[in-house]
Design an enzyme around this catalytic site. Structure first.
Site, PDB file in Angstrom:
ATOM      1  N   HIS A  77       8.999  38.417   7.406  1.00 33.89           N
ATOM      2  CA  HIS A  77      11.132  39.068   7.315  1.00 33.89           C
ATOM      3  C   HIS A  77      11.181  38.566   8.278  1.00 33.89           C
ATOM      4  CE1 HIS A  77      14.270  41.303   5.639  1.00 33.89           C
ATOM      5  NE2 HIS A  77      14.616  41.381   6.970  1.00 33.89           N
ATOM      6  N   LEU A  79       0.777  -1.339   0.131  1.00 33.10           N
ATOM      7  CA  LEU A  79      -0.371  -0.460   0.018  1.00 33.10           C
ATOM      8  C   LEU A  79       0.389   1.386   0.194  1.00 33.10           C
ATOM      9  CD1 LEU A  79      -2.475  -1.322   2.774  1.00 33.10           C
ATOM     10  CD2 LEU A  79      -3.278  -1.179   0.107  1.00 33.10           C
TER      11      LEU A  79
END
Length: 482
Positions: free
Chosen positions: A459, A61
């Site tokens: 920032h 899977l």
């Protein structure tokens, strides 16, 4: 088990009869052939919508992405990044020495990541009572019947999700020793001295990047005129400059002619008679659809060169049979498969989800430097809207504080239609793949430069570069010239 009434618009007034059930047969709302990204996503979403599901998988899977693709390759790329950081640490004031690459340790780390994710996925699927997991090779034997080891599973709807395989070329015999595919490369127990990478697409440049960081002499051979040719031309050229700086050799516009085994490795002959020799040849010419001998064509599913043809709602030519993932023409990306799986489950449940915009699917190449993009290239935009209607801007990362800290170069490029929205975002630089989320929203929400320019970007982050590029495109650049 409950059986859904047809929701497919093409047969909404028709009566669709299931095949007559036999004693050795089980009936489900959906039978899914393939447990990779698209298949298991469809199973989980369908279960949330109270549909009964049979999920058939012959391997593990998670499919290619988890075991032979996205996850293991990115683990190798991270190990490569650590190697480069150790090698280059002194420029940051940290004295360290790279003694070497311990492939046993690298593989242990990689396999540990895969194992943890695999166990989590197994638990998620096996713990869901609406999902029956069937292990074995499935074949479509009726328009709504899949057979596995003699037992039949009938579905009111069938989802084909059988994935892809590593392709080769005529005249190239992959032996798993000197001539290998990405499957073999992911399990190597040593670092080769030299490698030829045949193919300069995503797979090729990612492995080239890993091996160069591990100290390997690498040469890429690509038949097309540039590396990662599907990307914007400026992104391709920036990657080529970066690879030259890293001393990764590449030959573009050079189709493969033949390969010979030598005493110490392989010799590749390319157009014009030029030869390249190395210890190994990695065949990285893309992936093909895994659809052979699965009964698709025999049951009337229209195909083209092995791919399953669908409409925009992922319906095949056979009513109530859908297809998702790498077998559907288009980008072969795990996240495309995820989204298609979710879409199909919701479609079957009658929720009429919005059609997936293929151009709006984000694309990331995880080499060093990374490439990330969404939307149209500048060339495609000019082709679609007219050259005089398209404007682009290139904001260099040299003006970005976090990029300076990371010592990366590159850019954010925006493509817009005149007086209209941004239709393409293209980025090159370290870790720019992490910026693709906002870029995807910008494209998919048809944002105008001025709308993005007014948003506040933290920032110092590389994410600021997206904001700065939109400021410039809106005519009010802050840290650059318009």
């Amino acid at each position: 088990m409950s059986v859904l009434q047809p929701r497919d618009p093409r047969c909404s007034d028709a009566t669709w009869e299931l095949d007559v059930s036999e004693p050795n047969e089980a009936t489900f709302d959906i039978v899914i052939l393939g447990g990779g990204s698209g298949g298991y996503a469809a199973a989980l979403r369908a279960a949330q919508l109270d549909l009964s599901v049979a999920l058939i998988e012959k391997g593990k899977l998670g499919g290619t992405c988890l075991h032979n693709g996205c996850i293991p390759t990115k683990a190798l790329l991270h190990a490569a990044e650590i190697a480069d950081q150790a090698r280059e640490s002194e420029q940051f004031g940290v004295k360290a020495e790279l003694i070497g690459i311990d492939m046993a340790g690298v593989n242990s780390y990689k396999d540990g990541v895969i194992s943890r994710l695999y166990k989590g996925l197994q638990g998620l699927l096996k713990g869901n009572k609406a999902i029956t997991i069937v292990e074995g090779h499935g074949t479509l034997v009726g328009k709504n019947v899949v057979e596995v080891d003699g037992k039949r599973y009938t579905g009111r709807n069938i989802v084909l999700a059988s994935g892809s395989y590593a392709k080769s070329l005529p005249g190239l015999e992959v032996d798993g020793e000197r001539i290998i595919t990405s499957d073999h490369a992911l399990t190597m127990d040593r670092v080769p001295s030299s490698v030829i990478v045949l193919g300069g697409g995503v797979i090729g440049v990612e492995f080239a990047s890993v091996w160069k960081s591990f100290g390997v002499d690498v040469t890429i051979v690509e038949a097309l005129p540039r590396l990662v040719a599907a990307e914007d031309e400026e992104s391709s050229k920036a990657l080529e400059r970066a690879f030259r700086k890293r001393k990764i050799n590449f030959k573009v516009g050079k189709p493969f002619e033949k390969v010979e085994k030598t005493e110490n490795g392989v010799k590749l002959t390319i157009q014009g008679g030029e030869t390249v020799e190395a210890e190994l040849l990695l065949v990285a010419v893309g992936r093909g659809p895994n659809t052979a001998n699965l009964g698709y064509e025999e049951q009337g599913v229209k195909m083209d060169r092995g791919y399953v043809l669908t409409d925009e709602r992922l319906r095949t030519s056979v009513p109530n049979v859908y297809a998702v993932g790498d077998i559907v023409p288009g980008l072969q990306l795990a996240h495309r498969g995820f989204q298609q799986g979710i879409f199909v489950a919701e479609e079957i449940a009658g929720q009429t989800p919005a059609v997936i915009d293929e151009v709006g699917i984000p694309r990331v190449t995880y080499c060093d430097p990374e490439l990330a993009s969404v939307g149209l290239t500048e060339a495609k935009a000019k082709e679609q809207y007219g050259a005089d209607k398209v404007k682009s801007i290139n904001y260099p990362l040299g003006g970005n504080g976090k990029s300076q800290i990371l010592k990366t170069t590159g850019f954010v490029k925006l493509v817009r239609v005149e007086d209209g929205p941004v239709v393409g975002v293209h980025m090159v630089g370290a870790r720019v793949g992490e910026l693709i989320g906002e870029a995807q929203l910008i494209y998919n929400w048809e944002a105008y430069p001025a709308e993005v320019a007014q948003l506040v970007h933290a920032h110092p982050t590389q994410n600021e570069a997206l904001g700065e590029a939109h400021l410039a495109l809106a005519g009010k650049p802050l840290h650059s010239h318009a």
